[in-house]
Write an enzyme that holds these catalytic residues in place. Structure first.
Site, PDB file in Angstrom:
ATOM      1  N   ASP A  26      -0.860   1.508  -4.055  1.00  0.00           N
ATOM      2  CA  ASP A  26      -1.703   0.567  -4.795  1.00  0.00           C
ATOM      3  C   ASP A  26      -3.000   1.192  -5.291  1.00  0.00           C
ATOM      4  O   ASP A  26      -3.916   0.480  -5.724  1.00  0.00           O
ATOM      5  CB  ASP A  26      -2.001  -0.674  -3.949  1.00  0.00           C
ATOM      6  CG  ASP A  26      -2.719  -0.347  -2.648  1.00  0.00           C
ATOM      7  OD1 ASP A  26      -2.546   0.776  -2.150  1.00  0.00           O
ATOM      8  OD2 ASP A  26      -3.455  -1.199  -2.134  1.00  0.00           O
ATOM      9  N   ASP A  78      -2.257   6.475  -3.474  1.00  0.00           N
ATOM     10  CA  ASP A  78      -1.106   5.836  -2.828  1.00  0.00           C
ATOM     11  C   ASP A  78      -0.496   4.720  -3.684  1.00  0.00           C
ATOM     12  O   ASP A  78      -0.823   4.574  -4.862  1.00  0.00           O
ATOM     13  CB  ASP A  78      -1.519   5.278  -1.458  1.00  0.00           C
ATOM     14  CG  ASP A  78      -2.472   4.096  -1.586  1.00  0.00           C
ATOM     15  OD1 ASP A  78      -3.184   4.020  -2.599  1.00  0.00           O
ATOM     16  OD2 ASP A  78      -2.490   3.242  -0.678  1.00  0.00           O
ATOM     17  N   LYS A 120     -11.328   0.159  -1.147  1.00  0.00           N
ATOM     18  CA  LYS A 120     -11.384   1.602  -1.306  1.00  0.00           C
ATOM     19  C   LYS A 120     -10.778   1.940  -2.656  1.00  0.00           C
ATOM     20  O   LYS A 120     -10.048   1.139  -3.236  1.00  0.00           O
ATOM     21  CB  LYS A 120     -10.716   2.322  -0.151  1.00  0.00           C
ATOM     22  CG  LYS A 120      -9.318   1.890   0.190  1.00  0.00           C
ATOM     23  CD  LYS A 120      -8.956   2.544   1.508  1.00  0.00           C
ATOM     24  CE  LYS A 120      -7.515   2.344   1.871  1.00  0.00           C
ATOM     25  NZ  LYS A 120      -7.289   1.036   2.514  1.00  0.00           N
ATOM     26  N   SER A 162       0.794  -1.223   0.000  1.00  0.00           N
ATOM     27  CA  SER A 162       0.000   0.000   0.000  1.00  0.00           C
ATOM     28  C   SER A 162       0.828   1.275   0.000  1.00  0.00           C
ATOM     29  O   SER A 162       1.630   1.498  -0.891  1.00  0.00           O
ATOM     30  CB  SER A 162      -0.950  -0.047   1.195  1.00  0.00           C
ATOM     31  OG  SER A 162      -1.810   1.035   1.147  1.00  0.00           O
ATOM     32  N   HIS A 163       0.678   2.056   1.060  1.00  0.00           N
ATOM     33  CA  HIS A 163       1.312   3.368   1.152  1.00  0.00           C
ATOM     34  C   HIS A 163       2.730   3.277   1.713  1.00  0.00           C
ATOM     35  O   HIS A 163       3.396   4.292   1.858  1.00  0.00           O
ATOM     36  CB  HIS A 163       0.471   4.255   2.062  1.00  0.00           C
ATOM     37  CG  HIS A 163       0.214   3.587   3.388  1.00  0.00           C
ATOM     38  ND1 HIS A 163      -0.650   2.522   3.508  1.00  0.00           N
ATOM     39  CD2 HIS A 163       0.740   3.792   4.606  1.00  0.00           C
ATOM     40  CE1 HIS A 163      -0.664   2.105   4.757  1.00  0.00           C
ATOM     41  NE2 HIS A 163       0.178   2.850   5.452  1.00  0.00           N
ATOM     42  N   ASP A 208      -5.540   2.766  -3.839  1.00  0.00           N
ATOM     43  CA  ASP A 208      -6.848   2.724  -3.173  1.00  0.00           C
ATOM     44  C   ASP A 208      -7.096   3.915  -2.254  1.00  0.00           C
ATOM     45  O   ASP A 208      -8.236   4.215  -1.929  1.00  0.00           O
ATOM     46  CB  ASP A 208      -7.071   1.389  -2.441  1.00  0.00           C
ATOM     47  CG  ASP A 208      -6.037   1.088  -1.382  1.00  0.00           C
ATOM     48  OD1 ASP A 208      -5.123   1.911  -1.193  1.00  0.00           O
ATOM     49  OD2 ASP A 208      -6.138   0.016  -0.747  1.00  0.00           O
ATOM     50  N   ARG A 209      -6.041   4.613  -1.846  1.00  0.00           N
ATOM     51  CA  ARG A 209      -6.268   5.796  -0.994  1.00  0.00           C
ATOM     52  C   ARG A 209      -6.392   7.056  -1.845  1.00  0.00           C
ATOM     53  O   ARG A 209      -5.921   7.083  -2.978  1.00  0.00           O
ATOM     54  CB  ARG A 209      -5.090   5.998  -0.041  1.00  0.00           C
ATOM     55  CG  ARG A 209      -4.926   4.876   0.935  1.00  0.00           C
ATOM     56  CD  ARG A 209      -3.823   5.179   1.921  1.00  0.00           C
ATOM     57  NE  ARG A 209      -3.793   4.128   2.919  1.00  0.00           N
ATOM     58  CZ  ARG A 209      -3.339   4.281   4.152  1.00  0.00           C
ATOM     59  NH1 ARG A 209      -2.842   5.435   4.533  1.00  0.00           N
ATOM     60  NH2 ARG A 209      -3.366   3.282   5.005  1.00  0.00           N
TER      61      ARG A 209
HETATM   62  C1  G16 Z   1      -5.258  -0.408   5.270  1.00  0.00           C
HETATM   63  C2  G16 Z   1      -6.683  -0.828   5.406  1.00  0.00           C
HETATM   64  C3  G16 Z   1      -7.522   0.345   5.824  1.00  0.00           C
HETATM   65  C4  G16 Z   1      -6.951   0.973   7.087  1.00  0.00           C
HETATM   66  C5  G16 Z   1      -5.515   1.342   6.854  1.00  0.00           C
HETATM   67  C6  G16 Z   1      -4.806   1.899   8.067  1.00  0.00           C
HETATM   68  O1  G16 Z   1      -5.142   0.504   4.232  1.00  0.00           O
HETATM   69  O2  G16 Z   1      -7.188  -1.344   4.195  1.00  0.00           O
HETATM   70  O3  G16 Z   1      -8.813  -0.097   6.010  1.00  0.00           O
HETATM   71  O4  G16 Z   1      -7.666   2.091   7.451  1.00  0.00           O
HETATM   72  O5  G16 Z   1      -4.816   0.193   6.445  1.00  0.00           O
HETATM   73  O6  G16 Z   1      -4.616   0.897   8.956  1.00  0.00           O
HETATM   74  P1  G16 Z   1      -3.679   1.069  10.208  1.00  0.00           P
HETATM   75  O7  G16 Z   1      -4.205   2.263  10.949  1.00  0.00           O
HETATM   76  O8  G16 Z   1      -3.855  -0.223  10.916  1.00  0.00           O
HETATM   77  O9  G16 Z   1      -2.268   1.329   9.731  1.00  0.00           O
HETATM   78  P2  G16 Z   1      -4.045   0.326   3.113  1.00  0.00           P
HETATM   79  O10 G16 Z   1      -4.234   1.505   2.208  1.00  0.00           O
HETATM   80  O11 G16 Z   1      -2.745   0.322   3.852  1.00  0.00           O
HETATM   81  O12 G16 Z   1      -4.345  -0.994   2.487  1.00  0.00           O
END
Ligand code: G16
Length: 543
Positions: free
Chosen positions: A279, A277, A376, A113-114, A281-282
């Site tokens: 991938d 981000d 997302k 992800s990010h 999705d954000r």
């Molecule tokens: C993932 C989850 C999201 C979550 C985020 C932050 O996002 O898919 O639902 O809100 O992590 O999680 P944490 O606060 O546990 O770091 P992503 O974009 O990283 O896949």
């Protein structure tokens, strides 16, 4: 071509976090590490013989190697077909879209992800089910359990598959279809939004800037925003995906998307700015010299949904994660539709969407989406805003201020303390838990603590219970302080402090969130003893 059964030993650290298994690349590159986890997935999901899968990732370092390993393992485990995005590329929302459109048994998405990428950066893997959404906790728990007892995995002994051209090949008895990662997704977006209206807006001189952060959304944004909607070339910046995201941190917030933030707060700023981000999705939404918090963005999208062609019929309901501000709740109340509060993690929205209980979902962590997919969706949020802007013909700032006037403003901020020693972060949480009874009823100037608890969620669809989802300090006036440990980091622990205060008085809406939340921040630091227990004076990121 033979199937090898390779002996292995379990790793003890393969528990999926908020969104799949995320680790440093060198951890994934250890002999058998990825293979163990993939076999644990295959052993847990009970796919029928000849089932099909979607496979792709955000293109970060190790994506290509991992895809070859997974293809050979899928073939050895009896899958009938795997649909792979060209070059191994698929944004997370596009993967969800393709799983649903082609009705596959599920999909494997490779992304952290990010989190930053590169040889010393992060890598990740998760399984999505046939609804296109992240596997539920029941499934991820089963995968983890399997990973602790695994002693062998199956893999085909065969050469790598070509992935850079659209083609169909076979691997053992399994078909491998390399498809265009953008087209199905772009088609879905065209079906939801009024592209003609957005095209006209852009033609009329409305300037946009989209920062793809050298991550997966570059090709998607260029195709949709520039090619199909006619935004001038260059409207998409950092549009070439790179294995290490150009050395950046592909997290669309005010700290890490600083190139875009400088442009949007500079002279001659465009009318609309957005970033997504690693991938895809954000999303982060910006107006000229103006930041829209993700919580407000969800509320505003909900309040304006019927202006957008794909949502004209209205919303079944809204869901938000617990730490997300209650701005969306106010909209839901006005629309007379339910608003669900779930734990953090997109996987908790899946059941609600499948059951038709909600149309829109959102999280403070820069995630917004709808039931068009089960992830997302960064570009979807951008297109939603552009569609609303095209209809309302007002600036981003005017739309947000108008929303606050009507519904009141939920001042909101999140403080992240990244890379803390795990014991120190756990110590803060433990200290807070021990303070529950002393804090309840306590008064801090105008704030009275009404409830202190550890958020526990019962899924209204399947009745499953998720405990310990974040510490809530709820005040009598509706203000909240939440403490939560992140489930997506790969180094030490990240402690998040979420702060929220509702302000109905329009004459105070112009205040900076940090100014408005000053007292609550002081209370949060005081009651948690965070600075003493962690030795950190300042958060790493404030949003
Ligand atoms: C993932 C989850 C999201 C979550 C985020 C932050 O996002 O898919 O639902 O809100 O992590 O999680 P944490 O606060 O546990 O770091 P992503 O974009 O990283 O896949």
């Amino acid at each position: 071509m033979s199937i090898l059964t390779v002996n292995t030993r379990p790793f003890s650290d393969q528990k999926p976090g908020t969104s799949g298994l995320r680790k440093k690349v060198p951890v994934f590159k250890q002999a058998h590490y990825l293979e163990n986890f993939v076999q644990s997935i295959f052993d847990s999901i009970a796919a029928p013989q000849d089932a099909s899968l979607v496979l792709g990732g955000d293109g970060r370092y190790y994506n290509r190697e991992a895809i070859q390993i997974i293809l050979k393992m899928a073939a050895a485990n009896g899958f009938g077909a795997v649909l792979v995005g060209r070059g191994g590329i698929l944004s997370t929302p596009a993967a969800s879209c393709v799983i649903r459109k082609h009705k596959t048994f599920g999909g494997i998405i490779l992304s952290a992800s990010h989190n930053p990428g590169g040889p010393d950066g992060d890598f990740g893997i998760k399984f999505n089910s046939s609804n296109g959404g992240p596997a539920t906790e029941t499934v991820t728990e089963a995968i983890f359990a399997k990973s602790k007892t695994i002693f062998s995995y199956r893999i085909l002994d065969v050469a790598d598959v070509p992935l850079d051209q659209l083609c169909e090949t076979t691997l053992g008895g399994m078909k491998v279809r390399v498809f265009d990662p953008v087209s199905d997704y772009a088609e879905l977006m065209e079906s939801l939004f009024d592209f003609a209206a957005i095209r006209a807006l852009l033609k009329g001189g409305f300037k946009i800037k989209f920062d793809a952060m050298h991550a997966v959304n570059g090709p998607y944004a260029k195709e949709i925003l520039e090619a199909r909607l006619g935004a001038p070339a260059g409207s998409v910046m950092n549009g070439v995906p790179l294995e290490d995201f150009g050395g950046g941190h592909p997290d669309p917030n005010l700290t890490y998307a600083h190139d875009l933030v400088e442009i949007m707060y500079g002279v001659d700023a465009p009318d609309f700015g957005a970033a997504s981000d690693g991938d895809g999705d954000r999303n982060m939404i910006l107006g000229k010299h103006f930041f829209v918090t993700p919580s407000d963005s969800l509320a505003i999208v909900a309040a304006n949904a019927t202006l957008v062609s794909g949502y004209k019929q209205g919303l079944a309901g809204i869901a938000r994660s617990m730490p997300t501000s209650a701005a969306a709740d106010r909209v839901a109340k006005a629309l007379n539709i339910p608003c669900y509060e779930t734990p953090t993690g997109w996987k908790f929205f899946g059941n609600l969407m499948d059951a038709g209980k909600v149309t829109l979902c959102g999280e403070e962590s820069f995630g917004t989406s709808s039931s068009h997919v089960r992830e997302k969706d960064g570009l979807w949020a951008v297109l939603f805003w552009l569609n609303v802007l095209a209809v309302r013909k007002q600036s981003v700032e005017a739309i947000v201020r108008g929303h606050w006037e009507k519904f009141g403003r939920n001042f909101y901020s999140r403080y992240d303390y990244e890379g803390l020693p795990t014991e120190a972060a756990n110590g803060v949480m433990q200290h807070l838990r021990e303070s529950f009874s002393a804090l309840t009823g306590k008064q801090f100037d105008k704030y009275t603590v009404q409830v202190c608890d550890d958020f526990c969620y019962t899924d209204p669809v399947d009745g499953s219970i998720s405990k310990n989802q974040g510490i809530r300090i709820l005040f009598a006036d509706g203000s909240r302080i939440i403490f939560r440990l992140s489930g997506t980091g790969t180094e030490g622990a990240t402690l998040r402090v979420y702060l929220e205060q509702y302000e109905p008085d329009v004459s105070r809406h112009h205040l900076d969130a940090q100014e408005a939340l000053k007292e609550l921040i002081g209370i949060a630091l005081g009651i948690s003893e965070l600075q003493t227990l962690t030795g950190r004076d300042q958060p790493t990121v404030i949003t």
